[in-house]
Enzyme design. Structure first.
Site, PDB file in Angstrom:
ATOM      1  CB  SER A  40      -1.497  24.847  -8.844  1.00 37.97           C
ATOM      2  OG  SER A  40      -0.567  25.893  -8.725  1.00 37.97           O
ATOM      3  CE  LYS A  80      -2.938  28.964  -7.705  1.00 35.15           C
ATOM      4  NZ  LYS A  80      -2.979  27.504  -7.852  1.00 35.15           N
TER       5      LYS A  80
END
Length: 805
Positions: free
Chosen positions: A693, A736
């Site tokens: 990611s 996140k």
């Protein structure tokens, strides 16, 4: 008749790893004693022939059952004596008459041969003892008992010849030699002699020998007393009746059998009340019957007694439980936990099915999330809502399968596994059973505990769970199992398939504030012996602790910092401070807790060339990570550091390939990379990092370094990038985003495919942040860089797959 004698060498005894074995019936040989033996069985004679023709050493082991004509390895005890064959005489009838001298006790590790004679791998048992006052006292007691025993005439089979050299016997310094000599001479029961042979501790051997001698002496004294009282009435006609009367009188005087009989009655009563299934009941009765027939001094009696206690103490019957009250359950969950809306909703659905179906056959719940978010405590709330007992077993660090399934009864100190132990501790067959830290189970040569859990956690199989110690099936279908984990990657796929995952993303700052006010502060006030009217936290003080002294997904660190403040206040009150109320403000917090531990992560960072802010998910929740790129003279190499995993390294290589293949669009010279090396570093190198990611963050940092265009300081980004520049979906978006919000980020670049995950983000977080959804790397660069690089041909050229290849 042939008579063979071999000379004996006075050399130290050297035992071979494997030796022939001779079974004995009703005879136990001790080291330091010479015993005559008659052997007529084929295997025994074959073993003697082998020993006689080599080093004259053989291991004599006593049979458990003397009636067995051809004993196998299972029919022999595990401890025997290595004997030196002094003399062998072969009779015309084929029997061997020999004189064997005991040399050393040995433990039989395993049998290496059965036919034509027994052979075993052995290990010597050292004759060790510690000089102490206790040992000396025991030795003197035994000597006095032997003297008394001899005064009473000894038993009919007492070997007086062994004590011919009484001076040596009386003053020997070795208690083991003393025990060996006396036990060999006195006609104790075979099982008692074998027990003393197997004991290692000299003090324990002396204690057991003293008990046996005391019993023999008392019987002889009582026998003499009865004989003197009944001597006038003795006649040939009444001899048999008088002998029976003597035996009855002896039993009454000793009081033997009463306690054992009472114990058997207690077991029978417990078995009757237990409600065991038929199969278990039959097995329990068989074991009880064995115990009733067994001598209390038999070592195996203790094992059987322990086994029966486990079987009778376990709950076998399902008690009637109150019906599930969903409203009450919801109230309990709301009372015990703040937030966690989706988690509570799923738990209530689970309980609703339980209420309607009566029994849950669905998957096992698995709470996954960072530490300190309430996974364990919500399990306690579920138990309270269901009016059930709660049991927690921590599986972290377990590497032995026997911890789950139990040890087999053949091992010393064996016991059931942790699941059965937990059921016994709960005292009910349907507790809420939490298996904590299921992701931290290990595996080694002793087995894989996670494989043992497959049966216990499978609703289709656990009605007949098999524990190695119990050796009977136990029904776990009424148990409500809940598991917890920090990450899923380490849970084996077969086990994960049996679990329904419920994720805990962590708490926002606002949620932590309410948790501190509603739960943590009142708890710490009581825990530190304070009163509510003695301390008062301002809202700013609580938020100051959250922002400046903690950085976590859960609230454990927050609770520790609150506890530290409470301790300071408690000390002042204990020292007699005159204040009636302590007001905790941000200034007081800084005074009590010291310098600020966590500054805003982006506060001092300016728009920088070659540096981007990425987002990641760890066991502790979401984190932000900085990616730095620097260029050095070189030959086009790529160096990746910061303890990166293989997947993240591949993302860095893919990012570099994207930049090289798009040099025209990025306004870079054609051979821009040939004379420089690229060093990509992710700080906090002690922490492992992995995953795809960070692809767009790596690519943006490399483009910024080559184009000399700074990256906006308040932008964070997450997304996987392909060689063609497509931005792919990532996981853990909520964690996140919360990490970015805590760090003071204003804008987040997110893959377009992650729009569907926005509903999990709290609304106030969405209002504080600006989300930009992208499909291609060009869109990322448009937003992240202060300006987009000027293409070489003044226009962006689409790069075809063929060109990229």
């Amino acid at each position: 008749m042939a008579d063979f004698i071999k000379p004996i060498l006075n050399e130290p005894l050297k035992l071979k790893p494997t030796m022939p074995v001779g079974p004995l019936r009703d005879t136990v040989i001790f080291p330091g004693n010479s015993v005559p033996i008659i052997s007529g069985r084929p295997k025994s004679k074959a073993a003697l022939d082998v020993a006689w023709n080599s080093d004259k050493l053989i291991v004599f082991v006593t049979q458990k059952n003397s009636r067995i004509e051809d004993p196998s390895d299972k029919d022999l005890y595990k401890v025997g004596t290595v004997c030196l064959i002094r003399r062998v005489v072969k009779n015309p009838e084929g029997e061997y008459t020999l004189q064997a001298e005991g040399m050393a006790r040995v433990f039989i590790k395993n049998f290496t041969q059965i036919d034509p004679y027994l052979e075993a791998e052995i290990e010597e048992i050292p004759e060790l003892y510690e000089r102490s006052d206790q040992t000396e006292a025991q030795v003197r007691t035994v000597r006095e008992q032997v003297r008394r025993f001899m005064e009473l005439g000894g038993s009919p089979f007492f070997d007086q010849n062994i004590f011919t050299n009484w001076s040596v016997f009386s003053y020997t310094d070795d208690p083991n030699q003393l025990v060996n000599t006396i036990t060999q001479a006195v006609d104790f029961k075979t099982i008692d002699k074998q027990q003393i042979l197997e004991m290692v501790s000299a003090q324990e051997r002396l204690q057991r020998l003293s008990e046996l001698l005391a019993k023999e002496i008392r019987i002889m004294e009582i026998s003499q007393k009865i004989s003197s009282q009944t001597q006038e009435r003795v006649s040939k006609i009444t001899k048999e009746a008088i002998l029976k009367e003597q035996m009855r009188s002896i039993e009454e005087e000793l009081g033997g059998g009463d306690s054992e009989h009472q114990e058997i009655k207690e077991f029978e009563l417990k078995i009757k009340k237990s409600g065991m299934p038929k199969e278990v009941l039959e097995r329990t009765k068989r074991e009880l019957s064995r115990l009733a027939k067994m001598s209390p001094y038999n070592p195996e009696a203790g094992y059987i007694r322990n086994y029966l206690e486990w079987l009778t103490d376990l709950p076998w019957k399902l008690e009637k439980q109150p019906k599930v009250d969903l409203k009450k359950a919801e109230e309990i969950l709301e009372e015990d936990h703040y937030g966690l809306k989706k988690v509570k909703e799923r738990i209530l659905e689970y309980l609703a099915v339980h209420k309607l179906a009566g029994k849950i056959h669905g998957p096992i719940l698995c709470f996954v999330g960072p530490p300190g978010v309430g996974k364990t405590s919500i399990g306690k709330s579920i138990a309270r809502a269901l009016s059930r007992k709660f049991i927690k077993v921590s599986l972290g660090g377990i590497r032995d399968e026997a911890e789950i399934r139990g040890h087999r009864r053949t091992y010393v100190g064996s016991m059931p596994g942790r699941i059965v132990q937990g059921i016994k501790q709960a005292g009910t067959v349907n507790p809420v059973f939490m298996l904590d830290e299921i992701d931290k189970i290990g595996a080694d040569y002793r087995g894989d505990p996670s494989a043992a859990l497959l049966e216990a956690l499978d609703p289709e199989q656990n009605f007949g769970f098999s524990d190695h110690y119990l050796e009977v099936s136990f029904d776990l279908s009424n148990v409500m199992f809940i598991t917890t984990a920090n990450i899923l990657d380490t849970i084996p796929p077969a086990l994960r398939d049996r679990l329904e995952i419920i994720r805990y993303a962590g708490y926002t700052e606002d949620e932590k504030f309410h948790i501190a006010e509603k739960f943590l502060i009142p708890k710490q006030v009581v825990g530190h012996g304070l009163k509510k009217d003695q301390i008062n936290f301002s809202d700013l003080a609580v938020r100051s602790i959250i922002r400046e002294y903690t950085r976590e997904a859960g609230v454990r660190s927050l609770e520790r910092e609150l506890s530290a403040v409470m301790r300071k206040v408690a000390r002042k009150i204990a020292e007699g401070d005159g204040k009636k109320l302590f007001k905790i403000t941000p200034e007081v917090v800084h005074k009590f807790l010291g310098p600020i531990k966590f500054l805003p992560q982006l506060a001092e960072i300016e728009d920088t060339i070659g540096m981007t802010t990425g987002l990641s998910v760890t066991e502790a929740g979401g984190e932000i990570l900085f990616i730095e790129v620097t260029l050095m003279p070189g030959k086009g190499g790529l160096l990746l550091t910061g303890q990166l995993g293989d997947v993240m390294k591949e993302s860095g290589q893919a990012a570099m390939s994207y930049v090289r293949s798009h040099w025209l669009n990025l306004g870079l010279p054609e051979k821009f990379f040939q004379k420089v090396d690229v060093h990509v570093h992710v700080p906090e190198g002690a922490i492992p990092k992995d995953g795809p990611s960070a692809g767009i963050a790596l690519t943006t940092a490399i483009v910024s370094a080559f184009s000399k265009i700074p990256v906006h300081k308040d932008i964070a980004m997450t997304g996987e990038v392909t060689l063609r520049g497509r931005v792919l979906e990532i996981g853990g978006l909520k964690e996140k985003v919360l990490a970015a919000h805590r760090a003071g980020v204003k804008t987040i670049i997110v893959p377009d495919d992650n729009k569907k995950d926005m509903e999990d983000i709290p609304m106030f977080v969405q209002k504080d942040l600006k989300f930009i959804f992208v499909k291609h790397m060009d869109e990322v660069l448009d937003v992240a860089l202060v300006r987009f690089p000027k293409p070489v041909l003044n226009k962006r050229i689409p790069v075809s797959p063929a060109f990229v290849a």
